[in-house]
Design a protein around this motif. Structure first.
Motif, PDB file in Angstrom:
ATOM      1  N   GLY A 176       3.100  21.344  -2.410  1.00 26.92           N
ATOM      2  CA  GLY A 176       4.203  20.322  -1.776  1.00 26.92           C
ATOM      3  C   GLY A 176       5.444  21.355  -1.510  1.00 26.92           C
ATOM      4  N   LEU A 177       5.868  22.198  -2.063  1.00 24.68           N
ATOM      5  CA  LEU A 177       6.943  23.116  -1.941  1.00 24.68           C
ATOM      6  C   LEU A 177       6.706  24.169  -0.931  1.00 24.68           C
ATOM      7  N   GLY A 178       5.519  24.230  -0.324  1.00 27.21           N
ATOM      8  CA  GLY A 178       4.993  25.176   0.801  1.00 27.21           C
ATOM      9  C   GLY A 178       4.447  26.608   0.148  1.00 27.21           C
ATOM     10  N   VAL A 179       3.858  26.372  -1.123  1.00 31.10           N
ATOM     11  CA  VAL A 179       3.479  27.794  -1.755  1.00 31.10           C
ATOM     12  C   VAL A 179       2.194  28.190  -1.052  1.00 31.10           C
ATOM     13  N   SER A 180       2.093  29.375  -0.926  1.00 33.00           N
ATOM     14  CA  SER A 180       0.667  29.821  -0.121  1.00 33.00           C
ATOM     15  C   SER A 180      -0.376  29.806  -1.147  1.00 33.00           C
ATOM     16  N   ASP A 181      -1.670  29.733  -0.409  1.00 40.05           N
ATOM     17  CA  ASP A 181      -2.836  29.391  -1.425  1.00 40.05           C
ATOM     18  C   ASP A 181      -3.092  30.605  -2.111  1.00 40.05           C
ATOM     19  N   TRP A 182      -2.618  32.016  -1.681  1.00 43.19           N
ATOM     20  CA  TRP A 182      -3.084  33.083  -2.718  1.00 43.19           C
ATOM     21  C   TRP A 182      -2.007  32.850  -3.956  1.00 43.19           C
ATOM     22  N   ARG A 183      -0.842  32.790  -3.597  1.00 46.48           N
ATOM     23  CA  ARG A 183       0.554  32.450  -4.514  1.00 46.48           C
ATOM     24  C   ARG A 183       0.021  31.415  -5.501  1.00 46.48           C
ATOM     25  N   LEU A 184      -0.605  30.550  -5.120  1.00 44.04           N
ATOM     26  CA  LEU A 184      -0.767  29.280  -5.899  1.00 44.04           C
ATOM     27  C   LEU A 184      -1.874  29.685  -6.877  1.00 44.04           C
ATOM     28  N   LEU A 185      -2.769  30.294  -6.148  1.00 47.91           N
ATOM     29  CA  LEU A 185      -4.035  30.555  -7.199  1.00 47.91           C
ATOM     30  C   LEU A 185      -3.563  31.610  -8.163  1.00 47.91           C
ATOM     31  N   GLY A 186      -2.896  32.775  -7.761  1.00 45.93           N
ATOM     32  CA  GLY A 186      -2.515  33.811  -8.587  1.00 45.93           C
ATOM     33  C   GLY A 186      -1.364  33.436  -9.429  1.00 45.93           C
ATOM     34  N   ARG A 187      -0.070  32.780  -9.128  1.00 47.96           N
ATOM     35  CA  ARG A 187       0.969  32.617 -10.155  1.00 47.96           C
ATOM     36  C   ARG A 187       0.743  31.120 -10.873  1.00 47.96           C
ATOM     37  N   HIS A 188       0.146  30.270 -10.277  1.00 49.69           N
ATOM     38  CA  HIS A 188       0.015  28.963 -10.794  1.00 49.69           C
ATOM     39  C   HIS A 188      -1.354  28.700 -11.503  1.00 49.69           C
ATOM     40  N   ILE A 189      -2.578  28.864 -10.842  1.00 49.56           N
ATOM     41  CA  ILE A 189      -3.888  28.225 -11.393  1.00 49.56           C
ATOM     42  C   ILE A 189      -4.370  29.314 -12.367  1.00 49.56           C
ATOM     43  N   PHE A 190      -4.249  30.752 -12.073  1.00 49.43           N
ATOM     44  CA  PHE A 190      -4.856  31.557 -12.614  1.00 49.43           C
ATOM     45  C   PHE A 190      -4.471  31.892 -14.169  1.00 49.43           C
ATOM     46  N   PRO A 191      -3.142  31.809 -14.423  1.00 50.67           N
ATOM     47  CA  PRO A 191      -2.406  31.762 -16.005  1.00 50.67           C
ATOM     48  C   PRO A 191      -2.875  30.839 -16.717  1.00 50.67           C
ATOM     49  N   ASN A 192      -3.169  29.702 -16.117  1.00 47.53           N
ATOM     50  CA  ASN A 192      -3.741  28.632 -16.771  1.00 47.53           C
ATOM     51  C   ASN A 192      -5.191  28.495 -17.349  1.00 47.53           C
ATOM     52  N   CYS A 193      -5.784  29.567 -16.474  1.00 48.03           N
ATOM     53  CA  CYS A 193      -7.408  29.548 -16.853  1.00 48.03           C
ATOM     54  C   CYS A 193      -7.538  30.738 -17.813  1.00 48.03           C
ATOM     55  N   LEU A 194      -6.564  31.355 -18.211  1.00 49.99           N
ATOM     56  CA  LEU A 194      -6.440  32.441 -18.920  1.00 49.99           C
ATOM     57  C   LEU A 194      -7.098  32.210 -20.546  1.00 49.99           C
ATOM     58  N   PRO A 195      -6.721  31.254 -21.154  1.00 54.66           N
ATOM     59  CA  PRO A 195      -7.238  30.975 -22.551  1.00 54.66           C
ATOM     60  C   PRO A 195      -8.821  31.148 -22.763  1.00 54.66           C
ATOM     61  N   PRO A 196      -9.719  30.264 -22.024  1.00 53.68           N
ATOM     62  CA  PRO A 196     -11.067  30.682 -22.214  1.00 53.68           C
ATOM     63  C   PRO A 196     -11.597  31.775 -21.601  1.00 53.68           C
ATOM     64  N   LEU A 197     -10.889  32.521 -20.691  1.00 55.85           N
ATOM     65  CA  LEU A 197     -11.328  33.812 -20.043  1.00 55.85           C
ATOM     66  C   LEU A 197     -10.981  34.771 -21.338  1.00 55.85           C
ATOM     67  N   ILE A 198     -10.142  34.989 -21.951  1.00 54.52           N
ATOM     68  CA  ILE A 198      -9.854  35.757 -22.858  1.00 54.52           C
ATOM     69  C   ILE A 198     -10.983  35.420 -24.169  1.00 54.52           C
ATOM     70  N   VAL A 199     -11.180  34.408 -24.586  1.00 54.57           N
ATOM     71  CA  VAL A 199     -11.993  34.260 -25.817  1.00 54.57           C
ATOM     72  C   VAL A 199     -13.450  34.849 -25.101  1.00 54.57           C
ATOM     73  N   GLN A 200     -13.903  34.531 -23.714  1.00 53.58           N
ATOM     74  CA  GLN A 200     -15.128  34.898 -23.361  1.00 53.58           C
ATOM     75  C   GLN A 200     -15.015  36.390 -23.188  1.00 53.58           C
ATOM     76  N   THR A 201     -14.063  37.247 -22.975  1.00 47.57           N
ATOM     77  CA  THR A 201     -14.069  38.498 -22.808  1.00 47.57           C
ATOM     78  C   THR A 201     -14.270  39.201 -24.224  1.00 47.57           C
ATOM     79  N   THR A 202     -13.619  38.568 -25.255  1.00 44.20           N
ATOM     80  CA  THR A 202     -14.104  39.253 -26.554  1.00 44.20           C
ATOM     81  C   THR A 202     -15.644  39.123 -26.973  1.00 44.20           C
TER      82      THR A 202
END
Lengths: 266, 334
Positions: free
Chosen positions: A163-189
């Protein structure tokens, strides 16, 4: 248990980093046929192999090769898989359909078989093993990150950012991706544990690191035909190193999962 | 249930087509000229050209794929470059050995994995539980080819209890009917051969069973813990049922559902693991055959065997899903 895992992983990382700094491995000068197949002694705590090479030295140098291969193949798979999963989950529709269909195809093969078949075709070697192990590790990352994006996409903080006009890429990179990290870190190990095992299997079949590179799986391949002679140390120590390293990453992964996702803790 | 089975079965058609595309593309992954790589540097240009034509490499790629698809649908998996035999014939001849080994492994994994999982869950955090958890974790961390070597060395070379290679002692006179040696020996009433075959089977089966055993034990434990915390279990206990009845009749039946899926997944991994185990124990199944073909660059075999194993993997997963739905009526296709 997680601490034990962390300790084992830390020890292997230290060995991988320090060994080449302390001792330079030279395959040409390493063999000594006079010392062929000597059992463990004070001079050679892990014994010597069929070419009279000190097994301890080769196991220590092997840590760099095996861990390096495990970590780099997983890093590649994590980047490619996460990006594909993020795109599939966020863009949806056709992109989702195509990406997940490709992942389903890769998952239709037992991972070890696919890795073996690919390296058998493209030719043996460390770089090709890295590529094959990465490829078979991609689908898990794609699935995890896609699932996380689907769960996050409709959350309020994402809607607000949009709603604040954040671009798709920024939304993915700054807002969504960091929240996906916990399961990804576990999976990486856990994926590194799997990758070390796969790399050893490829090495054992003669498809991974080529002799005289001191890689654990290849060391087993060099020596396994001698088990009937009773020279147990030639295959015991490289195999024990593989198992210990894999166990370390598995313990760490299990511990991280318990810490990052308390619902699974039992 | 019937609707689910049909719809779930239809989903494997695109997956199998995708698998065929991937396996077809294997030959194009070979760097340089695949025909030249197969034949080696000393091959005459005529021979290289002949193999190229035989493989259809002189045609456009989409046409090559359609020809390949047409062949595999008719059961033609190509011809072995080294031996000149049809790949499917060799595959079917060797498959019984692998099935025998994999069946023995999954049998051992279930026989020990499920009780270990139950005991671990019922006496949670006890010494038995800690031991079995560490053991299960060690099991999934173990390179099976290493375990195979250790078993062969210890039980075969040191103690001389068990043979370390092949399906029967060399020189054993035996004419199998189906190539399932154990089955054939039993059917023929040849007990000496049956005993010999079982002795040869033990070490490779134990090595191959290690990972599935660990996975099944872990899954059974987790699943049992979840079921044991549910209210109907408490009700059963409150009714005064003996603990054994609560665990075996009420909890285990529900807890085994997720285990079924894991068993299905393990079948594919057993077939892949067979490549390593069969190599160690000179077990003449498809795993050893794939290993030998990789060494001799017999790509048609690698391709054919990969396709064959992937199809089995996909079909076994389908059967598992359908079985799961048959046992658990809550599952619907959405």
């Amino acid at each position: 248990m997680a601490r034990v895992g962390l300790g084992i992983v830390a020890a292997f990382v230290l060995i991988a980093v320090l060994t080449p700094a302390v001792h330079r491995y030279d395959a040409k000068t390493d063999s000594n046929l006079a010392l062929r197949l000597k059992p463990p002694t004070g001079d050679h705590p892990f014994g010597t192999d069929t070419l009279g090479r000190d097994i301890l030295v080769r196991v220590l140098h092997g840590a760099r090769v095996s861990l390096g291969l495990g970590v780099s193949s997983v890093a590649l798979a994590a980047v490619v898989g996460s990006v594909l999963g993020l795109l599939a989950g966020y863009v949806g529709r056709r992109v989702d359909l195509v990406v997940m269909f490709c992942m389903d195809i890769l998952l239709a093969f037992p991972a070890t078989l696919l890795a073996i078949a690919i390296v058998a075709m493209i030719g043996p070697g460390l770089r090709n093993s890295l590529f094959a192990i990465s490829l078979v590790s991609i689908p898990v990352y794609a699935r995890i990150s896609r699932g996380a994006v689907l769960a996050l996409r409709e959350r309020e903080f994402v809607t607000a950012a949009r709603g604040l006009g954040v671009s798709d890429w920024r939304l993915l990179g700054r807002h969504i991706f960091p929240n996906c990290l916990p399961p990804l870190i576990v999976q990486t190990t856990l994926a590194i544990a799997f990758a070390i095992l796969e790399a050893a299997a490829l090495g054992f079949l003669g498809l991974g690191a080529q002799p005289p590179t001191p890689e654990w799986g290849a060391m087993l391949a060099d020596s396994y035909k001698y088990f009937t002679s009773g020279a147990w140390w030639v295959f015991f120590f490289p195999g024990a190193a593989i198992m210990l390293a894999v166990l370390g990453f598995n313990l760490l992964g299990d511990g991280l999962r318990d810490a990052l996702d308390p619902r699974l803790k039992q | 249930m019937g609707r689910y089975a049909v719809r779930r079965s239809l989903t494997i058609i695109p997956v199998l087509l995708g698998v065929s595309v991937l396996v077809f593309s294997f030959i194009h992954l070979i760097p340089g000229d695949p025909a030249l790589t197969m034949l080696g540097e000393r091959a005459t240009p005529e021979k290289v050209e002949e193999v190229r034509r035989h493989l259809g490499l002189d045609r456009p790629i989409p046409e090559q794929y359609l020809i390949y698809l047409g062949k595999i649908v008719r059961g033609d998996l190509g011809i072995s470059i080294v031996r000149g035999d049809p790949v499917l014939t060799d595959l079917l001849r060797r498959f019984p050995a692998t099935v025998e080994l994999a069946t023995a492994a999954i049998f051992l994994a279930l026989l020990f994995g499920i009780p270990i999982g139950i005991v671990s869950a019922v006496w949670r955090n006890s010494l038995v539980d800690s031991f079995s958890r560490v053991w299960a974790l060690a099991g999934v961390s173990m390179p099976i080819f290493w375990l195979g070597l250790m078993l062969a060395w210890f039980f075969g070379v040191q103690l001389r209890w068990l043979p370390t290679g092949f399906r029967l002692d060399t020189g054993t006179a035996f004419e199998p009917w189906t190539n399932f040696v154990i089955l054939d020996a039993a059917l023929q009433g040849n007990w000496a051969v049956l005993r010999d075959a079982l002795r040869h089977l033990i070490l490779p089966a134990v090595a191959l069973a290690t990972i599935p055993l660990a996975v099944i034990a872990r899954m059974t434990r987790a699943s049992m813990l979840e079921v044991l915390s549910q209210e109907y279990i408490r009700t059963a206990e409150a009714k005064g049922l003996p603990q054994a009845a609560v665990i075996l009749r009420h909890a285990l039946r529900n807890a085994l559902l997720p285990v079924l899926t894991v068993v299905g997944l393990q079948v594919g991994h057993l077939l892949a693991g067979a490549i390593l185990t069969e190599t160690i124990f000179s077990w003449p199944g498809i795993g050893l055959w794939v290993y030998e073909s990789i060494e001799s660059r017999d790509y048609a075999i690698v391709q054919g065997a990969s396709l064959f194993i992937a199809v089995i993997f996909v079909v076994v997963n389908l059967v598992t899903d359908v079985l799961y739905a048959a046992i658990d009526p809550r599952i619907k296709y959405d």
